[in-house]
Design an enzyme around this catalytic site. Structure first.
Site, PDB file in Angstrom:
ATOM      1  N   ASP A 188       0.874  -1.183   0.000  1.00  0.00           N
ATOM      2  CA  ASP A 188       0.000   0.000   0.000  1.00  0.00           C
ATOM      3  C   ASP A 188       0.906   1.228   0.000  1.00  0.00           C
ATOM      4  O   ASP A 188       2.114   1.117   0.245  1.00  0.00           O
ATOM      5  CB  ASP A 188      -0.893  -0.009   1.259  1.00  0.00           C
ATOM      6  N   SER A 189       0.304   2.380  -0.204  1.00  0.00           N
ATOM      7  CA  SER A 189       1.076   3.621  -0.151  1.00  0.00           C
ATOM      8  C   SER A 189       1.490   3.949   1.290  1.00  0.00           C
ATOM      9  O   SER A 189       2.339   4.806   1.498  1.00  0.00           O
ATOM     10  CB  SER A 189       0.237   4.764  -0.712  1.00  0.00           C
ATOM     11  N   TYR A 236      -0.643   8.503  -2.482  1.00  0.00           N
ATOM     12  CA  TYR A 236      -0.635   8.239  -3.926  1.00  0.00           C
ATOM     13  C   TYR A 236      -1.851   8.907  -4.584  1.00  0.00           C
ATOM     14  O   TYR A 236      -1.870   9.173  -5.765  1.00  0.00           O
ATOM     15  CB  TYR A 236      -0.728   6.735  -4.196  1.00  0.00           C
ATOM     16  N   CYS A 258      -4.310  -1.413  -2.081  1.00  0.00           N
ATOM     17  CA  CYS A 258      -4.447   0.033  -2.231  1.00  0.00           C
ATOM     18  C   CYS A 258      -5.382   0.260  -3.418  1.00  0.00           C
ATOM     19  O   CYS A 258      -5.101  -0.232  -4.522  1.00  0.00           O
ATOM     20  CB  CYS A 258      -3.063   0.611  -2.499  1.00  0.00           C
ATOM     21  N   ASN A 259      -6.470   0.950  -3.191  1.00  0.00           N
ATOM     22  CA  ASN A 259      -7.412   1.198  -4.287  1.00  0.00           C
ATOM     23  C   ASN A 259      -6.792   2.082  -5.361  1.00  0.00           C
ATOM     24  O   ASN A 259      -7.051   1.906  -6.548  1.00  0.00           O
ATOM     25  CB  ASN A 259      -8.662   1.915  -3.756  1.00  0.00           C
ATOM     26  N   GLU A 273      -2.978   8.420   8.601  1.00  0.00           N
ATOM     27  CA  GLU A 273      -1.512   8.289   8.710  1.00  0.00           C
ATOM     28  C   GLU A 273      -0.988   8.967   9.987  1.00  0.00           C
ATOM     29  O   GLU A 273       0.002   8.562  10.561  1.00  0.00           O
ATOM     30  CB  GLU A 273      -0.814   8.880   7.475  1.00  0.00           C
ATOM     31  N   CYS A 303     -10.936   2.968  -0.350  1.00  0.00           N
ATOM     32  CA  CYS A 303      -9.546   3.301  -0.013  1.00  0.00           C
ATOM     33  C   CYS A 303      -9.238   2.462   1.216  1.00  0.00           C
ATOM     34  O   CYS A 303     -10.026   2.444   2.169  1.00  0.00           O
ATOM     35  CB  CYS A 303      -9.424   4.784   0.314  1.00  0.00           C
ATOM     36  N   THR A 304      -8.109   1.758   1.180  1.00  0.00           N
ATOM     37  CA  THR A 304      -7.833   0.829   2.282  1.00  0.00           C
ATOM     38  C   THR A 304      -7.522   1.549   3.600  1.00  0.00           C
ATOM     39  O   THR A 304      -7.462   0.920   4.646  1.00  0.00           O
ATOM     40  CB  THR A 304      -6.681  -0.131   1.916  1.00  0.00           C
ATOM     41  N   HIS A 305      -7.317   2.855   3.560  1.00  0.00           N
ATOM     42  CA  HIS A 305      -7.152   3.603   4.814  1.00  0.00           C
ATOM     43  C   HIS A 305      -8.499   3.806   5.524  1.00  0.00           C
ATOM     44  O   HIS A 305      -8.540   3.966   6.740  1.00  0.00           O
ATOM     45  CB  HIS A 305      -6.569   4.996   4.550  1.00  0.00           C
TER      46      HIS A 305
HETATM   47  N1  DGL Z   1      -4.713   3.342   0.809  1.00  0.00           N
HETATM   48  C1  DGL Z   1      -4.774   3.906  -0.458  1.00  0.00           C
HETATM   49  C2  DGL Z   1      -5.985   3.546  -1.259  1.00  0.00           C
HETATM   50  O1  DGL Z   1      -6.572   2.524  -0.996  1.00  0.00           O
HETATM   51  C3  DGL Z   1      -4.115   5.126  -0.866  1.00  0.00           C
HETATM   52  C4  DGL Z   1      -4.124   6.360  -0.101  1.00  0.00           C
HETATM   53  C5  DGL Z   1      -3.197   7.335  -0.749  1.00  0.00           C
HETATM   54  O2  DGL Z   1      -2.020   7.039  -0.838  1.00  0.00           O
HETATM   55  O3  DGL Z   1      -3.654   8.390  -1.190  1.00  0.00           O
HETATM   56  O4  DGL Z   1      -6.352   4.242  -2.171  1.00  0.00           O
END
Ligand code: DGL
Length: 260
Positions: free
Chosen positions: A9-10, A41, A72-73, A148, A180-182
């Site tokens: 992931d990012s 990202y 990571c989406n 984060e 988004c995985t966050h």
């Molecule tokens: N966790 C990420 C996602 O699922 C990316 C978040 C990011 O880096 O902007 O999109």
């Protein structure tokens, strides 16, 4: 064949997927890479997201992974097709399709999708969801830095969530994809704003199931054993181990590797 599963992931968002994979596949070794030095990202161009993703894939392949989970989406929506054609002997699992499948099975009339700007602008969710339901999408760019920073349940996180999500409520969204995985880390806050009747879709559970199926098909599932976990991050801010531990519910050793 005791080879590890690679997951990236990012940043720390992919840990939501790691947690489910550990639960579903308890004997598998895992190598995780979080690109904390270059997160987010979601505000970067497609070319940059592809370049960063390729560097991480090379890193994981050098460590002998048997499958790569793009947790990571943003990377799944912008880089997955390129990764699949560049490394065509390697099985990849992205996070978009599993989430879409689950949302379609739950939806009644309106599906909401929240994600980073790069994910929403890629158009991947509207294409994958088809036209059976009304779709409302919204980039929520401030959610990633909040996660984060470990600012999960603060009053201003709640205010920001209301700012992003109230327009979706007005559209009567009944099923909301956390694209988004966050975002699963903000589930409590998102749930509180959206209200009881709205189903939140976190693709992690489906992804873990899918990885299990893939290993079974390839006959590459590990036998019963104590698994080995490695967590690499491209930057180690002071509060990182605390956030990782809080999230995974265990303390793990973190290793620092900068790519690029
Ligand atoms: N966790 C990420 C996602 O699922 C990316 C978040 C990011 O880096 O902007 O999109």
């Amino acid at each position: 064949m005791n080879r590890p599963i690679g997951i990236f992931d990012s940043g720390i968002g992919g840990l939501t997927v790691v947690k489910e994979i550990i639960k579903t596949l308890p004997y598998e070794d895992i190598i995780y890479f979080g690109d904390t030095a270059r997160v987010p990202y979601g505000s970067k161009s497609r070319e940059t997201i592809i370049r960063f993703s390729r560097e991480i894939v090379e890193f994981l392949l050098e460590r002998g992974v048997k499958v790569i989970v793009v947790a990571c989406n943003t990377a799944s929506s912008n880089a997955l097709p390129e990764l699949e054609s560049l490394y065509n002997g390697t099985p990849f699992v992205g996070v978009i399709k599993p989430g879409v499948k689950r949302a379609l099975s739950l939806a009644r009339s309106v599906i909401g999708v929240i994600g980073t700007r790069a994910t929403i602008e890629s158009g991947i969710y509207s294409t994958a969801l088809g036209d059976e339901f009304k779709i409302v999408q919204k980039p929520c760019s401030l959610f990633v830095p909040l996660v984060e920073e470990g600012l999960i349940e603060t009053p201003f996180t709640m205010e920001i969530a209301k700012f992003y999500l109230n327009p979706l409520k007005k559209e009567h969204v009944d099923t909301l994809i956390l694209g988004c995985t966050h975002y699963p880390m903000l589930k409590t806050v998102i749930h509180e704003v959206m209200g009881e009747g709205v189903d939140l879709v976190d693709s992690a559970v489906e992804v873990a199931r899918f990885v299990g199926g893939l290993l079974d098909k390839g006959g590459t599932r590990n036998g019963r054993r104590i698994p080995d976990y490695s967590f690499y991050f491209s930057d180690m801010p002071g509060n990182l181990s605390e956030i990782v531990e809080r999230f995974l519910g265990r303390s793990v050793e973190l290793k620092n590797v900068y790519l690029g």
